[in-house]
Design an enzyme around this catalytic site. Sequence first.
Site, short mmCIF file in Angstrom:
data_model
loop_
_atom_site.label_atom_id
_atom_site.label_comp_id
_atom_site.label_asym_id
_atom_site.label_seq_id
_atom_site.Cartn_x
_atom_site.Cartn_y
_atom_site.Cartn_z
N ARG A 1 -39.05 -13.50 -7.31
CA ARG A 1 -38.07 -12.41 -7.49
C ARG A 1 -38.45 -11.23 -6.62
O ARG A 1 -39.61 -10.81 -6.61
CB ARG A 1 -38.06 -11.93 -8.94
CG ARG A 1 -37.20 -12.69 -9.83
CD ARG A 1 -36.81 -12.04 -11.11
NE ARG A 1 -37.52 -10.89 -11.61
CZ ARG A 1 -37.14 -10.21 -12.68
NH1 ARG A 1 -36.04 -10.54 -13.31
NH2 ARG A 1 -37.83 -9.20 -13.12
N THR B 1 -34.60 -5.89 -6.03
CA THR B 1 -33.27 -6.40 -6.39
C THR B 1 -33.29 -7.39 -7.55
O THR B 1 -32.24 -7.69 -8.14
CB THR B 1 -32.63 -7.12 -5.19
OG1 THR B 1 -33.46 -8.29 -4.89
CG2 THR B 1 -32.58 -6.22 -3.96
N ASP C 1 -48.45 -12.85 -13.65
CA ASP C 1 -49.63 -11.96 -13.57
C ASP C 1 -50.54 -12.18 -14.77
O ASP C 1 -51.77 -12.20 -14.62
CB ASP C 1 -49.18 -10.49 -13.54
CG ASP C 1 -48.63 -10.09 -12.18
OD1 ASP C 1 -48.79 -10.87 -11.22
OD2 ASP C 1 -48.04 -9.02 -12.07
C1 PRP Z 1 -40.70 -14.96 -12.83
C2 PRP Z 1 -40.48 -16.14 -13.73
C3 PRP Z 1 -39.16 -16.68 -13.26
C4 PRP Z 1 -38.42 -15.44 -12.84
C5 PRP Z 1 -37.42 -15.12 -13.89
O1 PRP Z 1 -41.19 -15.38 -11.61
O2 PRP Z 1 -41.52 -17.07 -13.70
O3 PRP Z 1 -39.30 -17.60 -12.18
O4 PRP Z 1 -39.39 -14.40 -12.73
O5 PRP Z 1 -36.62 -14.09 -13.52
P1 PRP Z 1 -35.06 -14.24 -13.28
O6 PRP Z 1 -34.51 -15.02 -14.42
O7 PRP Z 1 -34.55 -12.81 -13.27
O8 PRP Z 1 -34.82 -14.90 -11.96
P2 PRP Z 1 -41.61 -14.37 -10.44
O9 PRP Z 1 -40.46 -14.18 -9.50
O10 PRP Z 1 -42.18 -13.13 -11.03
O11 PRP Z 1 -42.69 -15.18 -9.63
P3 PRP Z 1 -44.11 -15.78 -10.07
O12 PRP Z 1 -43.85 -16.92 -11.00
O13 PRP Z 1 -44.66 -16.24 -8.77
O14 PRP Z 1 -44.93 -14.70 -10.71
N1 URA Z 2 -40.35 -12.36 -14.96
C1 URA Z 2 -41.38 -12.13 -15.82
O1 URA Z 2 -42.50 -12.60 -15.59
N2 URA Z 2 -41.14 -11.37 -16.90
C2 URA Z 2 -39.92 -10.84 -17.18
O2 URA Z 2 -39.77 -10.15 -18.20
C3 URA Z 2 -38.88 -11.09 -16.28
C4 URA Z 2 -39.12 -11.86 -15.18
#
Ligand code: PRP
Ligand code: URA
Length: 206
Positions: free
Chosen positions: A103, A107, A201
Amino acid sequence: MPLTVLTHPLAEHFMTHLRDKTTKPATFRTLAQNLSLLLAIEATRDIKTETKGIETPLEHMTGRILAHQPLVVVPILRAGLGMVQPFTELFPDVSVGYVGLERDHETAKPRSYYCKLPPLKGLQVFIVDPMLATGGSAAAAISEIKRHGATNVRLLSIVSSPEGVAEVERVHPGTVIYTAALDRELNARKYILPGLGDFGDRLYGT
Ligand code: PRP
Ligand code: URA
């Protein structure tokens, strides 16, 4: 909308500790795996079985075992990796595909950076991603997986928002979703409330 929310007391117990901001990564990983195991069991409730004759120490009986059926689990990187192990332990023959999405911090839109999927035509696919927030990542992953031929897709998340569930239903109507918790709403930064913060994280201590 085909949404199942876990109701088992263990799910509530694990979830409360997972949400707690004092929970450290090692415990967080264990709790995430425990919840993923409960989700995997729930999401495979209708898996096919077949008969098998065996000898107990006392007599012959006919039991049931899993029928041969190719299953695929696809974690959305990186946080989804924390949900894979229960699948590979319960279903040793499962294939594992990967979809890398991140993400954008401004945005909240997903950016694709990796995709490695086995042929998916006719296979039962389980997408695992612990957070269903805006639903953008899940919808993009389902699109990618459908492009690879899948028609039978289930989505497993640990925490979902109503907005995320609605978005997946809007983009991919009829997608079956299993979640351990359906939370209240998203905040202005598109984080889930009450949620648990940034799952990746907390899982990896970053
Ligand atoms: C987090 C989570 C999802 C996404 C959800 O990943 O694991 O993939 O956010 O958010 P959304 O429904 O608004 O798309 P992130 O993009 O933080 O990446 P990561 O798993 O590498 O930490
Ligand atoms: N991704 C996360 O890890 N936490 C949230 O609350 C939303 C997106």
